[in-house]
Design a protein around this motif. Structure first.
Motif, mmCIF file in Angstrom:
data_model
loop_
_atom_site.group_PDB
_atom_site.id
_atom_site.type_symbol
_atom_site.label_atom_id
_atom_site.label_comp_id
_atom_site.label_asym_id
_atom_site.label_seq_id
_atom_site.Cartn_x
_atom_site.Cartn_y
_atom_site.Cartn_z
ATOM 1 N N ILE A 7 -53.378 -11.891 9.292
ATOM 2 C CA ILE A 7 -55.072 -11.649 9.171
ATOM 3 C C ILE A 7 -56.059 -13.240 9.159
ATOM 4 C CG2 ILE A 7 -55.921 -11.672 7.041
ATOM 5 C CD1 ILE A 7 -54.907 -9.148 5.965
ATOM 6 N N ARG A 9 -58.024 -15.902 8.269
ATOM 7 C CA ARG A 9 -59.392 -15.862 6.931
ATOM 8 C C ARG A 9 -60.272 -16.854 8.158
ATOM 9 N NH1 ARG A 9 -57.039 -20.273 2.774
ATOM 10 N NH2 ARG A 9 -55.888 -18.151 2.690
ATOM 11 N N VAL A 174 -71.213 -7.762 2.021
ATOM 12 C CA VAL A 174 -71.177 -7.103 1.100
ATOM 13 C C VAL A 174 -70.603 -7.835 0.473
ATOM 14 C CG1 VAL A 174 -68.292 -6.521 1.911
ATOM 15 C CG2 VAL A 174 -68.990 -5.311 -0.039
ATOM 16 N N ILE A 191 -67.951 -3.548 6.856
ATOM 17 C CA ILE A 191 -68.312 -4.479 5.581
ATOM 18 C C ILE A 191 -68.093 -5.759 6.272
ATOM 19 C CG2 ILE A 191 -67.905 -3.351 3.470
ATOM 20 C CD1 ILE A 191 -65.309 -4.546 3.280
ATOM 21 N N TRP A 206 -66.805 -15.783 -1.213
ATOM 22 C CA TRP A 206 -66.153 -14.755 -0.390
ATOM 23 C C TRP A 206 -65.765 -15.046 0.850
ATOM 24 C CZ3 TRP A 206 -63.743 -10.883 -3.092
ATOM 25 C CH2 TRP A 206 -64.106 -10.245 -4.393
ATOM 26 N N LEU A 209 -61.525 -11.251 6.166
ATOM 27 C CA LEU A 209 -59.914 -11.440 6.432
ATOM 28 C C LEU A 209 -59.343 -10.694 7.353
ATOM 29 C CD1 LEU A 209 -58.124 -11.276 2.860
ATOM 30 C CD2 LEU A 209 -58.156 -13.122 4.846
ATOM 31 N N ASN A 226 -63.930 -2.866 12.472
ATOM 32 C CA ASN A 226 -63.795 -3.043 11.002
ATOM 33 C C ASN A 226 -62.841 -2.271 10.083
ATOM 34 O OD1 ASN A 226 -65.679 -2.738 7.435
ATOM 35 N ND2 ASN A 226 -66.268 -4.095 9.203
ATOM 36 N N ARG A 227 -61.732 -1.418 10.926
ATOM 37 C CA ARG A 227 -60.243 -1.959 10.486
ATOM 38 C C ARG A 227 -59.593 -2.065 9.757
ATOM 39 N NH1 ARG A 227 -58.477 4.523 12.141
ATOM 40 N NH2 ARG A 227 -60.180 4.911 13.847
ATOM 41 N N GLY A 228 -59.025 -2.583 8.775
ATOM 42 C CA GLY A 228 -58.407 -3.447 7.926
ATOM 43 C C GLY A 228 -59.045 -4.705 7.697
ATOM 44 N N VAL A 229 -60.762 -4.741 8.223
ATOM 45 C CA VAL A 229 -61.745 -6.065 7.330
ATOM 46 C C VAL A 229 -61.186 -5.946 5.817
ATOM 47 C CG1 VAL A 229 -63.671 -7.142 7.323
ATOM 48 C CG2 VAL A 229 -62.252 -6.262 9.834
ATOM 49 N N ALA A 230 -60.885 -6.817 5.759
ATOM 50 C CA ALA A 230 -60.932 -6.773 3.903
ATOM 51 C C ALA A 230 -61.637 -8.833 3.645
ATOM 52 C CB ALA A 230 -59.360 -7.475 3.500
ATOM 53 N N ILE A 231 -61.502 -8.907 2.016
ATOM 54 C CA ILE A 231 -62.709 -9.782 1.901
ATOM 55 C C ILE A 231 -61.336 -10.787 0.701
ATOM 56 C CG2 ILE A 231 -64.642 -9.059 2.406
ATOM 57 C CD1 ILE A 231 -64.955 -8.337 -0.664
ATOM 58 N N THR A 232 -61.275 -11.923 0.598
ATOM 59 C CA THR A 232 -61.468 -12.386 -0.828
ATOM 60 C C THR A 232 -61.531 -13.142 -1.120
ATOM 61 O OG1 THR A 232 -59.070 -13.238 -1.176
ATOM 62 C CG2 THR A 232 -59.883 -14.115 0.521
ATOM 63 N N VAL B 104 -57.961 -12.620 -5.324
ATOM 64 C CA VAL B 104 -58.248 -11.084 -4.919
ATOM 65 C C VAL B 104 -58.849 -10.846 -3.837
ATOM 66 C CG1 VAL B 104 -60.153 -10.015 -6.458
ATOM 67 C CG2 VAL B 104 -59.533 -11.685 -7.220
ATOM 68 N N VAL B 105 -58.223 -10.131 -3.455
ATOM 69 C CA VAL B 105 -58.044 -8.581 -1.638
ATOM 70 C C VAL B 105 -58.685 -7.949 -2.057
ATOM 71 C CG1 VAL B 105 -57.251 -8.962 0.600
ATOM 72 C CG2 VAL B 105 -56.496 -10.480 -1.170
ATOM 73 N N ILE B 106 -60.386 -8.150 -1.688
ATOM 74 C CA ILE B 106 -60.640 -5.987 -1.344
ATOM 75 C C ILE B 106 -60.628 -6.089 0.127
ATOM 76 C CG2 ILE B 106 -62.561 -5.436 -2.311
ATOM 77 C CD1 ILE B 106 -63.784 -6.758 -3.922
ATOM 78 N N GLY B 107 -60.333 -4.620 0.164
ATOM 79 C CA GLY B 107 -59.836 -4.404 1.317
ATOM 80 C C GLY B 107 -60.554 -3.462 1.869
ATOM 81 N N HIS B 108 -60.627 -3.210 3.610
ATOM 82 C CA HIS B 108 -60.603 -1.703 3.712
ATOM 83 C C HIS B 108 -59.851 -1.036 4.669
ATOM 84 C CE1 HIS B 108 -65.789 -0.546 4.243
ATOM 85 N NE2 HIS B 108 -65.013 -0.667 3.343
ATOM 86 N N CYS B 109 -58.787 -1.373 4.505
ATOM 87 C CA CYS B 109 -58.044 -0.610 5.090
ATOM 88 C C CYS B 109 -57.366 1.134 4.801
ATOM 89 C CB CYS B 109 -56.568 -1.561 5.249
ATOM 90 S SG CYS B 109 -54.904 -0.903 5.686
ATOM 91 N N ASP B 111 -55.436 2.344 7.481
ATOM 92 C CA ASP B 111 -54.041 2.677 7.935
ATOM 93 C C ASP B 111 -53.681 3.820 8.445
ATOM 94 O OD1 ASP B 111 -54.966 0.932 9.305
ATOM 95 O OD2 ASP B 111 -54.224 -0.599 9.371
ATOM 96 N N PRO B 122 -53.955 -5.535 3.350
ATOM 97 C CA PRO B 122 -54.499 -6.925 3.454
ATOM 98 C C PRO B 122 -53.695 -7.694 2.528
ATOM 99 C CG PRO B 122 -56.274 -4.881 3.304
ATOM 100 C CD PRO B 122 -54.838 -4.526 3.082
ATOM 101 N N PRO B 395 -64.801 2.771 8.516
ATOM 102 C CA PRO B 395 -66.381 3.276 7.457
ATOM 103 C C PRO B 395 -67.486 3.306 8.547
ATOM 104 C CG PRO B 395 -65.070 0.948 6.875
ATOM 105 C CD PRO B 395 -64.176 2.075 8.152
#
Lengths: 241, 400
Positions: A7, A9, A174, A191, A206, A209, A226-232, B104-109, B111, B122, B395
């Protein structure tokens, strides 16, 4: 392995300091690259409206990208992108933050155009701005669309009119700095998280990823899909810092 | 004739309960011997914590990981929405443990079909250490838990360390049913399968693996469409020629305020899953339920004195094994759990039968059909997408 193995960053959306516009590229790319391990950043200086005293003040104090200095700004970003890639293998995306500031939060809104190449004036209706962004193939992102802890005047125009504008946006913030906009997620919008970097402390915020290749096209496509997009939440890797 | 058959089944069932108790005792004794051995090398570990909502005792559960006596580890909290109330708990935990490496990981996964795996992907990709521990949010551990688990990896043939699970903290009848079932049937079955048949059943409450091993079998993506992702991971690890260790250093699963409905719903899902995995082998599960056969015998005999005595003796025997199992596990409420045992066993028998009549589960607003080896296939969507709006699908599609 069928899924992504890495991923990237990204700390999307870095703006120059308010006193130096066009951007002082070296400062932020160095800050981002220096041991922080970011793979992608976007430079997005403000293009501010002039039909309000806030915007006019920004123009007088040289805090906005204008039609006159846009090419110089883009050249600086391009030069910095080359240096960042050479030195840190960090991808720099050129962009702009179209800023319409007003005294009433229901009128104010900001949006990002990532991958922009031509000047887009903030002194035109949103529809014109959005369509010009789309014509350029830019990624369109709604900035801090809900209540924040840091904006003097929140920018709620897009959120209040989301049914009208949602189809224009490739992503919604987000998270912005340390603010989270749960409503964006609740609406299932695509997001992204942004640092909205203006000061060094905004580095710790924030981040997004992205499970994709480290190229401009892949990053843009990944955010759009946006598939698999994440935030950290970036704390230099730990909560200690 | 029927009563004779039922008497035989009742005896076999009582023997199965005793066997489970014996295997559990043996596993726990073996575990305590193993735990006394030290290990020189303690490699860094990434702990993945998939979170969804606020479980019973979540704050204490998460803090128990911050208090691990282990030189280097990170905790990666995985969520799927910033509106998840668990995020507030995580932030509080991070505040209270500034010295702990927390991410902290907030994912939009979206799959796969399994939301828990989607939630972890993620965070897994973002984790940094060579060992990964997947641990459910309702698990609480002791400070030496990770040190004891990593010991097994001194043997390069070991591909996964899984833990026995002990239900604790019940304050409602539903939670007592849940914990009694976990401590009795589930834990006993795992100990028996591992001890007697060398068939380790992996339960996803706590799974420790080398990242290279997990990557070698395809990573979490490989199990994203399975309801029993833990079982499939275990199977893939064995297929890769590695050994699975079931550690008897039981982890605590905190179930405090579970309702009877939640108990029934969860185990109906688990039973359908086990039927999909085990096929005809699922039939044998009913033999771990002597109370059910005692009832059948009573009904078949018309309540004869001999049948009543035999049934009563077996129910008493099952009560004894439940109590002994609870005491072996050090459950403070062992007596209460054992007293709820007969009711639980009758409900469990009903759930056992129900698995034959339905192969679908509803998970976060999505109706899914369980197929071979618990692979999930979408059937349709319900109107309720859940309070977090975590409806599967991209999404973008939803926004459009």
């Amino acid at each position: 392995m069928t899924g992504p193995t890495r991923i990237w960053r990204s700390s999307l959306r870095w703006a120059s300091t308010p006193t130096a516009s066009p951007s002082n590229g070296a400062a932020w790319s160095q800050a981002a690259g220096n041991g922080t391990g970011f793979d992608v950043i976007a430079i997005t200086d403000h293009i501010i409206n002039s039909d309000c005293v806030i915007g006019r003040f920004a123009g007088y104090s040289n805090q906005t990208v204008t039609r006159g200095n846009f090419d110089e700004y883009m050249a600086q970003v391009a030069s910095e992108a080359a240096r960042a890639w050479e030195r840190y293998r960090m991808l720099v995306i050129p962009g702009a933050e179209i800023t319409k500031d007003y005294f009433r939060e229901k009128d104010a809104a900001h949006l990002l155009l990532l991958g922009v190449s031509r000047f887009v004036s903030a002194d035109q209706p949103w529809e014109a701005i959005l369509s010009q962004g789309r014509e350029q193939g830019a990624l369109i992102v709604a900035c801090h669309p809900h209540r924040t802890d840091h904006e003097v005047i929140d920018t709620l125009y897009f959120w209040n009119n989301r049914e009208k504008y949602a189809h224009w946006f490739d992503a919604w913030e987000v998270a912005n700095r340390t603010d989270l906009f749960a409503v964006v997620s609740l609406n299932n919008y695509p997001i992204i998280a942004n640092s909205d970097f203006h000061k060094a402390k905004h580095l710790y915020s924030w981040k997004t990823l992205l499970p994709c290749e480290k190229t401009l096209d892949s990053v843009m496509a990944c955010i759009r899909d946006n598939r698999g997009v994440a935030i950290t939440l970036f704390r230099n890797g730990t909560s200690k810092d | 004739m029927l009563t004779t058959i039922l008497e035989g089944m009742l005896a076999a069932s009582a023997a199965t309960s005793l066997l489970q108790l014996g295997c559990t005792a043996w596993a726990l004794a073996k575990g305590s011997r193993k735990a006394t051995r030290g290990v020189a090398h303690l490699p860094p570990v990434s702990i993945l914590k998939p979170l969804k909502g606020v479980d019973d005792g979540l704050m204490d559960n998460l803090e128990s990981f911050c208090n691990l006596d282990y030189p280097e580890f990170e905790i990666v909290f995985c969520l799927q929405s910033p509106s998840d109330p668990a995020l507030r708990v995580v932030r509080k935990v991070a505040e209270r443990h500034p010295g702990c490496d927390i991410r902290v990981v907030i994912g939009h996964c979206f799959d796969g079909m399994n939301p828990k795996v989607n939630n972890m992907i993620p965070g897994y990709l973002e984790s940094r250490h060579p060992f990964v521990l997947i641990s459910d949010s309702n698990v609480r551990v002791r400070p030496d838990y990770l040190r004891k688990a990593i010991v097994y990896f001194a043997d390069p043939e070991v591909g996964m360390v899984n833990h026995l699970v002990r239900g604790i903290g019940a304050r409602t009848l539903g939670a007592r049913l849940e914990n009694g079932h976990l401590n009795g049937f589930i834990l006993g079955s795992i100990a028996t399968m591992d001890g007697m048949f060398d068939l380790p059943c992996v339960v996803g409450k706590s799974m420790l693996m080398r990242k290279t091993d997990l990557g070698g079998i395809g990573g979490l993506h490989e199990v994203r469409d399975f309801l029993a992702e833990d079982y499939v991971l275990g199977r893939l690890v064995r297929k890769a020629g590695k050994r699975i260790v079931i550690s008897a250093d039981a982890v605590d699963n905190v179930n405090r305020y579970r309702t009877i409905r939640e108990f029934l719903s969860r185990h109906a899902r688990w039973n359908r899953m086990r039927l999909a995995i085990a096929g005809p082998g699922y039939l044998s599960e009913i033999f771990a339920n002597p109370v059910f056969f005692a009832l059948l015998l009573l009904l078949a005999s018309g309540g004869s004195r001999e049948a009543t005595m035999a049934a009563g003796a077996v129910v008493l025997c099952k009560f004894g094994t439940d109590l002994a199992m609870g005491m072996l596990l050090g459950a403070p409420d062992a007596l209460r759990l054992a007293l709820a045992g007969p009711l639980r066993d009758l409900m469990v028998a009903g759930i056992w039968f129900s698995a034959f009549f339905s192969r679908t589960v509803t998970w976060r607003g999505r109706v899914l059909r369980i197929t071979r080896r618990s692979r999930l296939v979408p059937v349709g969507e319900t109107s309720d997408a859940g309070i977090f709006g975590a409806r599967p699908g991209t999404p973008k599609e939803v926004a459009a």
